[in-house]
Scaffold this motif. Structure first.
Motif, PDB file in Angstrom:
ATOM      1  N   VAL A 248      11.638  -9.620  10.965  1.00  0.00           N
ATOM      2  CA  VAL A 248      10.518  -9.317  11.854  1.00  0.00           C
ATOM      3  C   VAL A 248      10.914  -9.524  13.309  1.00  0.00           C
ATOM      4  CG1 VAL A 248       8.154  -9.944  12.479  1.00  0.00           C
ATOM      5  CG2 VAL A 248       8.830  -9.926  10.081  1.00  0.00           C
ATOM      6  N   SER A 249      11.644 -10.591  13.585  1.00  0.00           N
ATOM      7  CA  SER A 249      12.049 -10.853  14.969  1.00  0.00           C
ATOM      8  C   SER A 249      12.951  -9.736  15.491  1.00  0.00           C
ATOM      9  CB  SER A 249      12.752 -12.210  15.076  1.00  0.00           C
ATOM     10  OG  SER A 249      13.994 -12.206  14.399  1.00  0.00           O
ATOM     11  N   GLU A 250      13.765  -9.160  14.607  1.00  0.00           N
ATOM     12  CA  GLU A 250      14.608  -8.031  15.016  1.00  0.00           C
ATOM     13  C   GLU A 250      13.757  -6.797  15.297  1.00  0.00           C
ATOM     14  OE1 GLU A 250      17.535  -7.458  12.038  1.00  0.00           O
ATOM     15  OE2 GLU A 250      18.538  -9.391  12.397  1.00  0.00           O
ATOM     16  N   LEU A 251      12.743  -6.575  14.468  1.00  0.00           N
ATOM     17  CA  LEU A 251      11.858  -5.427  14.691  1.00  0.00           C
ATOM     18  C   LEU A 251      11.118  -5.557  16.023  1.00  0.00           C
ATOM     19  CD1 LEU A 251      10.265  -4.919  11.152  1.00  0.00           C
ATOM     20  CD2 LEU A 251      11.923  -3.421  12.284  1.00  0.00           C
TER      21      LEU A 251
ATOM     22  N   ALA B 233      -3.049  -4.579   8.673  1.00  0.00           N
ATOM     23  CA  ALA B 233      -1.712  -4.031   8.892  1.00  0.00           C
ATOM     24  C   ALA B 233      -1.748  -2.868   9.883  1.00  0.00           C
ATOM     25  CB  ALA B 233      -1.110  -3.569   7.572  1.00  0.00           C
ATOM     26  N   ALA B 234      -0.784  -2.872  10.792  1.00  0.00           N
ATOM     27  CA  ALA B 234      -0.612  -1.779  11.758  1.00  0.00           C
ATOM     28  C   ALA B 234       0.861  -1.740  12.147  1.00  0.00           C
ATOM     29  CB  ALA B 234      -1.505  -1.986  12.971  1.00  0.00           C
ATOM     30  N   PRO B 235       1.730  -1.267  11.240  1.00  0.00           N
ATOM     31  CA  PRO B 235       3.171  -1.309  11.507  1.00  0.00           C
ATOM     32  C   PRO B 235       3.587  -0.623  12.802  1.00  0.00           C
ATOM     33  CG  PRO B 235       2.746  -0.757   9.208  1.00  0.00           C
ATOM     34  CD  PRO B 235       1.426  -0.726   9.907  1.00  0.00           C
ATOM     35  N   ALA B 236       2.930   0.484  13.128  1.00  0.00           N
ATOM     36  CA  ALA B 236       3.283   1.192  14.367  1.00  0.00           C
ATOM     37  C   ALA B 236       2.967   0.360  15.602  1.00  0.00           C
ATOM     38  CB  ALA B 236       2.533   2.525  14.432  1.00  0.00           C
ATOM     39  N   GLU B 237       2.089  -0.629  15.456  1.00  0.00           N
ATOM     40  CA  GLU B 237       1.715  -1.502  16.559  1.00  0.00           C
ATOM     41  C   GLU B 237       2.363  -2.880  16.431  1.00  0.00           C
ATOM     42  OE1 GLU B 237      -2.545  -1.544  16.741  1.00  0.00           O
ATOM     43  OE2 GLU B 237      -2.668   0.624  16.480  1.00  0.00           O
ATOM     44  N   GLY B 238       3.293  -3.014  15.491  1.00  0.00           N
ATOM     45  CA  GLY B 238       4.042  -4.253  15.373  1.00  0.00           C
ATOM     46  C   GLY B 238       3.453  -5.294  14.444  1.00  0.00           C
TER      47      GLY B 238
ATOM     48  N   ARG C 139       0.840  -1.201   0.000  1.00  0.00           N
ATOM     49  CA  ARG C 139       0.000   0.000   0.000  1.00  0.00           C
ATOM     50  C   ARG C 139       0.876   1.252   0.000  1.00  0.00           C
ATOM     51  NH1 ARG C 139      -4.516  -0.705  -2.002  1.00  0.00           N
ATOM     52  NH2 ARG C 139      -5.325   1.123  -0.938  1.00  0.00           N
ATOM     53  N   PHE C 140       1.902   1.223  -0.844  1.00  0.00           N
ATOM     54  CA  PHE C 140       2.817   2.358  -1.035  1.00  0.00           C
ATOM     55  C   PHE C 140       3.464   2.794   0.274  1.00  0.00           C
ATOM     56  CE2 PHE C 140      -0.396   2.394  -4.359  1.00  0.00           C
ATOM     57  CZ  PHE C 140       0.420   2.346  -5.491  1.00  0.00           C
ATOM     58  N   GLY C 141       3.942   1.788   1.012  1.00  0.00           N
ATOM     59  CA  GLY C 141       4.693   2.044   2.227  1.00  0.00           C
ATOM     60  C   GLY C 141       3.883   2.092   3.500  1.00  0.00           C
ATOM     61  N   ALA C 142       2.558   1.900   3.408  1.00  0.00           N
ATOM     62  CA  ALA C 142       1.704   2.091   4.576  1.00  0.00           C
ATOM     63  C   ALA C 142       1.556   0.865   5.460  1.00  0.00           C
ATOM     64  CB  ALA C 142       0.310   2.550   4.125  1.00  0.00           C
ATOM     65  N   THR C 143       1.885  -0.335   4.959  1.00  0.00           N
ATOM     66  CA  THR C 143       1.525  -1.542   5.701  1.00  0.00           C
ATOM     67  C   THR C 143       2.714  -2.366   6.200  1.00  0.00           C
ATOM     68  OG1 THR C 143       1.391  -2.956   3.720  1.00  0.00           O
ATOM     69  CG2 THR C 143      -0.589  -1.716   4.341  1.00  0.00           C
ATOM     70  N   CYS C 144       3.940  -1.930   5.924  1.00  0.00           N
ATOM     71  CA  CYS C 144       5.089  -2.759   6.286  1.00  0.00           C
ATOM     72  C   CYS C 144       6.329  -1.890   6.481  1.00  0.00           C
ATOM     73  CB  CYS C 144       5.339  -3.790   5.185  1.00  0.00           C
ATOM     74  SG  CYS C 144       6.611  -4.999   5.578  1.00  0.00           S
ATOM     75  N   HIS C 145       7.160  -2.267   7.421  1.00  0.00           N
ATOM     76  CA  HIS C 145       8.415  -1.554   7.650  1.00  0.00           C
ATOM     77  C   HIS C 145       9.303  -1.668   6.414  1.00  0.00           C
ATOM     78  CE1 HIS C 145      12.286  -0.458   9.459  1.00  0.00           C
ATOM     79  NE2 HIS C 145      11.581   0.099  10.431  1.00  0.00           N
TER      80      HIS C 145
ATOM     81  N   LEU D 176      11.832  -4.625   5.768  1.00  0.00           N
ATOM     82  CA  LEU D 176      11.324  -5.912   5.288  1.00  0.00           C
ATOM     83  C   LEU D 176      11.139  -5.887   3.776  1.00  0.00           C
ATOM     84  CD1 LEU D 176       8.699  -6.675   8.073  1.00  0.00           C
ATOM     85  CD2 LEU D 176      11.071  -7.449   7.927  1.00  0.00           C
ATOM     86  N   ILE D 177      10.670  -4.770   3.264  1.00  0.00           N
ATOM     87  CA  ILE D 177      10.517  -4.632   1.809  1.00  0.00           C
ATOM     88  C   ILE D 177      11.889  -4.683   1.144  1.00  0.00           C
ATOM     89  CG2 ILE D 177       9.693  -3.149  -0.041  1.00  0.00           C
ATOM     90  CD1 ILE D 177       7.476  -4.398   1.647  1.00  0.00           C
ATOM     91  N   ALA D 178      12.834  -3.980   1.720  1.00  0.00           N
ATOM     92  CA  ALA D 178      14.191  -3.993   1.166  1.00  0.00           C
ATOM     93  C   ALA D 178      14.767  -5.406   1.194  1.00  0.00           C
ATOM     94  CB  ALA D 178      15.084  -3.037   1.956  1.00  0.00           C
ATOM     95  N   GLY D 179      14.515  -6.134   2.272  1.00  0.00           N
ATOM     96  CA  GLY D 179      15.001  -7.505   2.362  1.00  0.00           C
ATOM     97  C   GLY D 179      14.380  -8.400   1.305  1.00  0.00           C
ATOM     98  N   ALA D 180      13.106  -8.187   1.014  1.00  0.00           N
ATOM     99  CA  ALA D 180      12.436  -8.991  -0.005  1.00  0.00           C
ATOM    100  C   ALA D 180      13.027  -8.721  -1.388  1.00  0.00           C
ATOM    101  CB  ALA D 180      10.941  -8.700   0.005  1.00  0.00           C
ATOM    102  N   PHE D 181      13.228  -7.463  -1.718  1.00  0.00           N
ATOM    103  CA  PHE D 181      13.795  -7.145  -3.030  1.00  0.00           C
ATOM    104  C   PHE D 181      15.231  -7.641  -3.135  1.00  0.00           C
ATOM    105  CE2 PHE D 181      10.221  -4.211  -3.536  1.00  0.00           C
ATOM    106  CZ  PHE D 181       9.924  -4.429  -4.868  1.00  0.00           C
ATOM    107  N   SER D 182      15.970  -7.545  -2.052  1.00  0.00           N
ATOM    108  CA  SER D 182      17.338  -8.045  -2.058  1.00  0.00           C
ATOM    109  C   SER D 182      17.361  -9.548  -2.308  1.00  0.00           C
ATOM    110  CB  SER D 182      18.011  -7.716  -0.720  1.00  0.00           C
ATOM    111  OG  SER D 182      19.302  -8.283  -0.656  1.00  0.00           O
ATOM    112  N   TRP D 183      16.424 -10.265  -1.701  1.00  0.00           N
ATOM    113  CA  TRP D 183      16.357 -11.723  -1.882  1.00  0.00           C
ATOM    114  C   TRP D 183      16.065 -12.078  -3.341  1.00  0.00           C
ATOM    115  CZ3 TRP D 183      17.720 -15.945   0.640  1.00  0.00           C
ATOM    116  CH2 TRP D 183      17.210 -17.172   0.209  1.00  0.00           C
ATOM    117  N   PHE D 184      15.065 -11.426  -3.925  1.00  0.00           N
ATOM    118  CA  PHE D 184      14.727 -11.726  -5.318  1.00  0.00           C
ATOM    119  C   PHE D 184      15.873 -11.364  -6.257  1.00  0.00           C
ATOM    120  CE2 PHE D 184      10.113 -11.418  -3.978  1.00  0.00           C
ATOM    121  CZ  PHE D 184       9.855 -12.769  -4.186  1.00  0.00           C
ATOM    122  N   ALA D 185      16.514 -10.218  -6.009  1.00  0.00           N
ATOM    123  CA  ALA D 185      17.623  -9.802  -6.875  1.00  0.00           C
ATOM    124  C   ALA D 185      18.780 -10.796  -6.791  1.00  0.00           C
ATOM    125  CB  ALA D 185      18.091  -8.404  -6.481  1.00  0.00           C
ATOM    126  N   ALA D 186      19.066 -11.290  -5.596  1.00  0.00           N
ATOM    127  CA  ALA D 186      20.169 -12.232  -5.424  1.00  0.00           C
ATOM    128  C   ALA D 186      19.923 -13.544  -6.156  1.00  0.00           C
ATOM    129  CB  ALA D 186      20.393 -12.505  -3.939  1.00  0.00           C
TER     130      ALA D 186
END
Length: 312
Positions: free
Chosen positions: A299-302, A251-256, A211-217, A220-230
């Motif tokens: 996620v566990s780190e977050l 989704a409620a990223p501010a609430e974890g 949702r254009f950055g509204a639903t996930c830290h 995590l998005i960067a990690g997903a793109f890094s995985w696919f690129a690799a």
């Protein structure tokens, strides 16, 4: 929701009910107690339990089912969940009956007889106008899907039996993961037809929606793109699929609680007719299992709880 028992610490649950299909639950949940990773995989468009009455009402039941389903994405989800220990929520009710990725009021009331419509129905949403509201109405190249208008009682039964308990279960499982890990991730898994080829570039095989950055830290998005690129896979971000009602509601990223919609090109895992599992199924499962492991660590780190700490 009725709870079943399984071996060791695993559990299988069934919930909801499908109007016209006695004894078949609207969805199932499988997971470990306590959870192994802070990830829940859900497949809201995977259902293939079609009541006879529903098929009789469809103009072209075979082609409509094939077009509306996220065809066999449940097999990918089940295999990835087994490989990673992620929780798994699978719809069994078909999307043709009710779309779990739409709001319960996202209705095209022109599908109903005049006596079944509310006095002030309001304007239908863009999705409903396109033919893909809470109850799908039409598809490109197919036209109108139904032989008759719908009844208000049918709609109420589908919401009560399928939509409401599915989202209650989804919210409950995400809350349980957050309580254990400090944060949780919903991976809302879908499949898509092949995207158009652009001159000089390969079309994306995966689309990550937040949702254009509204639903996930963002990490995590960067990690997903890094995985696919690799792994040499082309992925897109939010276009043409940014995520729907599932992400908007849960989704409620501010609430974890983080949520991502992942679209998988059906050519990755189906045959040439895009109707049955194909030779790419195993590779797709392996790729997405690695993705889930990577996201689980993030996620566990977050949440401030690593795997070892949570296990203890």
């Amino acid at each position: 929701m009725a709870t079943g028992t399984g071996e060791n610490d695993s559990q299988r649950q069934a919930g909801g009910w499908i109007p016209g299909a006695p004894g078949i639950p609207a969805f199932t949940f499988e997971g470990s107690e306590p959870s192994v990773v802070p990830v829940l995989i859900a497949a809201p468009h995977a259902g293939r339990a079609y009541p006879r009455s529903l098929l009789d009402d469809l103009r072209h039941p075979d082609s409509v089912a094939l077009r509306l389903e996220d065809r066999y994405v449940d097999r990918i989800a089940q295999a990835v969940a087994r490989e990673t220990g992620a929780g798994l929520l699978l719809a069994q009710a078909p999307r043709a009956m009710i779309d779990l990725n739409r709001a319960p009021d996202d209705i095209d009331w022109d599908m109903f007889g005049r006596g079944a419509r509310p006095e002030s129905p309001g304007l239908p949403s863009r999705r409903a106008r396109s033919g893909l509201g809470l109850i799908p109405r039409r598809l490109p190249g197919v036209g109108e899907l139904w032989r008759r208008r719908h009844e208000r009682a049918d709609l109420a039964a589908r919401i009560e039996g399928i939509h409401q308990p599915y989202h209650e279960a989804l919210a409950r499982e995400l809350a349980s993961l957050r309580e254990r890990w400090g944060a949780a991730l919903l991976l809302d898994l879908h499949s898509m037809p092949p995207l158009p080829t652009r001159i000089g570039s390969e079309p994306p095989r995966f689309v990550i929606g937040d949702r254009f950055g509204a639903t996930c830290h963002g990490s995590l998005i960067a990690g997903a793109f890094s995985w696919f690129a690799a792994h040499g896979c082309v992925a897109a971000h939010n276009r043409p699929y940014a995520g729907g009602y599932v992400l908007e509601r849960h989704a409620a990223p501010a609430e974890g609680i983080h949520a991502v919609q992942l679209e998988v090109d059906r050519t990755c895992y189906l045959d040439s007719r895009l109707s049955e599992p194909g030779p790419g199924m195993a590779a797709t499962v392996e790729l997405l299992s690695g993705l889930v492991r990577r996201l689980a660590a993030g996620v566990s780190e977050l949440g401030g709880k690593g795997f070892v700490q949570a296990a203890e």
